[in-house]
Design an enzyme around this catalytic site. Structure first.
Site, PDB file in Angstrom:
ATOM      1  N   CYS A  72       0.793  -1.231   0.000  1.00 35.09           N
ATOM      2  CA  CYS A  72       0.000   0.000   0.000  1.00 35.09           C
ATOM      3  C   CYS A  72       0.830   1.288   0.000  1.00 35.09           C
ATOM      4  CB  CYS A  72      -0.958   0.004   1.190  1.00 35.09           C
ATOM      5  SG  CYS A  72      -2.179  -1.327   1.141  1.00 35.09           S
ATOM      6  N   HIS A 126      -1.154   6.351   2.448  1.00 35.97           N
ATOM      7  CA  HIS A 126      -1.372   5.391   3.520  1.00 35.97           C
ATOM      8  C   HIS A 126      -1.520   6.190   4.811  1.00 35.97           C
ATOM      9  CE1 HIS A 126      -1.427   1.308   5.073  1.00 35.97           C
ATOM     10  NE2 HIS A 126      -0.822   1.796   6.139  1.00 35.97           N
TER      11      HIS A 126
END
Length: 502
Positions: A72, A126
Site C-alpha cells: 500500500c 497510507h
C-alpha cells in the site's frame, strides 16, 4: 512606463483566463483492487462493474499498467510523487517519504499550488502518523476527511462479511460514507468551478476491496456460489526460489482463517470451500465499490461538471486470490503487480481508447499535469532526484491518447523487499512484452540505496507467451539462456534505458 506595463498587464490577463479554463480533476482510488473488472476480463464469473466499465468506455484504458511495489504505502507514495521506491525510500508502512526520501511535490499539492481547491478523503496516502504524517497535510486545501469506522466492520474475527441493509442503514459502511461525502463536496465546489472561479482537485480513496471483505449483502446475489471457480494454478511455480514466496500474513490474522491452522507455506492451501467463499466475497466487494464510484460519477454529471473534469481511476496494486496458493499482495508475481488504471480526459478520450502498451503508475503524475494544460514536468536527474522537489520518473501517457499502438517504453519496473536471516534482499522485477524477469539480490539501504547485483539469492523468468499464469520458472533452463542474458541487461540498466522514443 506605459510600454513596460502593457505587456505585464497582458501577461496577467492571459494567466487569469488560463486559470479559469483549467479542467477539474476527480482522482479515484480503490484499495487492493486487481483488474477484475468487466473491461479487463472475460469468462466465469462475469464481474459486474457497470460504472467502471462505462468510465473505461470514455477513457484511456491501460491494459498493462504495473505498480512499482505491491504494497500500500510504497505503491501510493510512488503514484502520488511520480518517483520510484529507490528514490522515495519507502518500502514499508512506517517510513514517510518527506523524511526518508525528499520533500517531493505530490499530485494534490501540485494542483493546490496552482490555485486548485485540493480536497482529500478516505485512503489516498497510507494513513497514520508514521506513513504520511496523517495524510500529508501540505497536499490539501482543507482538513482531510475520514469516515467513521465501526468496529463491527473492521475487526479481525472474520475475513469477510455481507452486511444487511438494516445494519448498514443504521451504521453506514465507510465507503458509503465516503461516496456521500464526495457528493456533498462536489455540490459545494461545483458552482465555483463552473463559473471559472476555482477548479477543484478531489481525491476519493475507497477502502475496499481490502480485507476484511465487508460489503452490502445484496452484492452476493451477483455471484452465485456455483459460478465461483477455484484458481487453475493453486500450486507454486516449478523451480520457484523460496525467497519469492510470501506467507500471506495479512489473511492469516483473521480468526476464521487462523482457526484452520494453515501455515501459509508454499504448496499448502486453504480448504476449497474457503477459497471459493473468499473469491466470492472479493468479487462482491469490487461490485460494491463500483456502485459507490457510480454514485459519485452520476453526481458529477448531474452538476454539469462532467465535460470539464478529468477523471482517473486505479487500484493501488494487484492481489492474489489463491493463484499459486498465494493470497494478498507482497510478491513480484504478475497478479500482485498488475492493477487497473483508466484516465478520462474530456474532448480527448471521449470515444474510448485502449492500449496494450506497458505503462507504470509513476506515469500518472505527468499525465495529469499535461492533460490539465500545464507545462510538462522535467525528467528527474539521475544524480540528484532526491534533491529535486518537482520532477518525474514516469512518462506522460498523452501520446498514447493520440496513438495507443505507437512505440512505447520497452519495460515496466517493480520491486519488493525481503529479509533473509536479518539481511535485506530486494527483488527487482522487469516486465517486457513477453517475459517477467526477477532477481533477488542483496540491497544496501543508507546511504546508497543500491542493489548488489553480484550477490544473488534467486532468479525467476516467466514466459507469458506460453505461460501467462507464471507456473514455470525458466531462469535456469538452457533454452532460455540467451533470453535471460538480455533480460538481465534490461533489468540492470534500469528504467531510464527503457523510456519511449521521443
Amino acid at each position: 512606463m506605459r510600454k513596460v506595463l502593457r505587456p505585464v498587464v497582458l501577461f496577467l490577463l492571459v494567466n487569469c483566463l488560463q486559470a479559469k479554463s483549467r479542467k477539474n480533476i476527480l482522482f479515484l482510488v480503490a484499495d487492493d483492487m486487481r483488474p477484475d473488472l468487466g473491461v479487463y476480463r472475460s469468462g466465469d464469473p462475469v464481474i459486474h462493474t457497470p460504472n467502471l466499465d462505462a468510465l473505461a468506455g470514455k477513457s484511456l484504458l491501460l491494459k498493462k499498467a504495473y505498480v512499482q511495489q505491491a504494497y500500500c504505502s510504497p505503491s501510493r507514495t510512488s503514484l502520488l510523487t511520480g518517483r520510484r521506491p529507490d528514490t522515495t525510500h519507502v518500502y514499508d508502512l512506517i517510513h514517510y517519504f518527506r523524511k526518508s526520501g525528499g520533500n517531493f511535490t505530490t499530485i494534490p499539492q501540485y494542483f493546490k499550488d496552482r490555485g486548485y481547491n485540493s480536497i482529500g478523503m478516505g485512503k489516498i496516502f497510507h494513513p497514520g502518523q508514521k506513513a504520511s504524517d496523517f495524510d500529508d497535510p501540505i497536499s490539501w486545501s482543507r482538513p482531510y476527511f475520514h469516515p467513521d469506522e465501526n468496529e463491527a466492520y473492521r475487526g479481525r474475527s472474520h475475513s469477510w462479511r455481507a452486511v444487511s441493509k438494516d445494519e448498514y442503514n443504521d451504521k453506514p459502511l465507510p465507503d458509503i460514507q465516503l461516496a456521500n461525502k464526495a457528493i456533498e463536496v462536489l455540490r459545494q465546489v461545483g458552482p465555483a468551478a463552473k463559473r471559472g472561479e476555482q477548479p477543484f482537485f478531489l481525491a476519493v480513496g475507497f477502502y475496499k476491496p481490502h480485507l476484511p471483505f465487508v460489503f452490502p449483502e445484496e452484492f452476493l446475489s451477483l455471484y452465485p456460489p456455483e459460478n465461483i471457480n477455484l484458481p487453475k494454478n493453486g500450486y507454486i511455480p516449478a523451480h520457484m526460489p523460496p525467497i519469492a514466496w510470501s506467507k500471506y500474513w495479512e489473511l492469516l490474522i483473521y480468526k476464521d482463517i487462523s482457526e484452520l491452522q494453515v501455515s501459509g507455506q508454499p504448496n499448502t492451501s486453504l480448504p476449497r470451500d474457503v477459497v471459493r467463499s473468499l473469491r466470492r466475497a472479493y468479487y462482491s466487494s469490487i461490485s460494491y465499490i463500483d456502485n459507490e464510484v457510480g454514485r459519485v460519477l452520476q453526481e458529477l454529471k448531474m452538476l454539469g461538471l462532467e465535460d470539464n473534469t478529468i477523471v482517473s481511476f486505479m487500484g493501488d496494486h494487484g492481489w492474489q486470490l489463491g493463484e499459486h496458493g498465494e493470497w494478498c499482495k507482497h510478491t513480484n508475481f504478475e497478479d500482485a503487480l498488475h492493477a487497473p488504471m483508466m484516465i478520462h480526459v474530456p474532448g480527448i478520450t471521449d470515444r474510448g481508447i485502449i492500449t496494450e502498451r506497458l505503462t507504470e503508475f509513476v506515469d500518472l503524475f505527468p499525465t495529469l499535469v499535461e492533460s490539465a494544460g500545464f507545462t510538462p514536468l522535467s525528467l528527474c536527474s539521475e544524480v540528484n532526484s532526491t534533491q529535486t522537489i518537482l520532477c518525474r520518473e514516469g512518462t506522460s501517457l498523452m501520446p498514447l491518447m493520440k496513438n495507443p499502438t505507437r512505440k512505447w517504453k520497452s519495460a515496466a519496473f517493480s520491486q519488493y523487499p525481503r529479509y533473509l536471516n536479518g539481511l535485506l534482499v530486494m527483488g527487482y522485477s522487469v516486465r517486457n512484452e513477453r517475459f517477467r524477469y526477477t532477481e533477488w539480490v542483496q540491497f544496501n539501504r543508507k546511504p546508497s540505496f543500491k542493489p548488489k547485483w553480484n550477490i544473488l539469492y534467486g532468479a525467476e523468468l516467466y514466459d507469458h507467451t506460453t505461460d501467462p499464469g507464471e507456473n514455470y520458472n525458466r531462469a535456469n533452463e538452457p533454452e532460455y539462456h540467451d533470453h535471460r542474458v538480455t533480460l538481465m541487461s534490461l533489468l540492470h540498466k534500469g528504467w531510464r534505458n527503457s523510456l519511449p522514443p521521443p
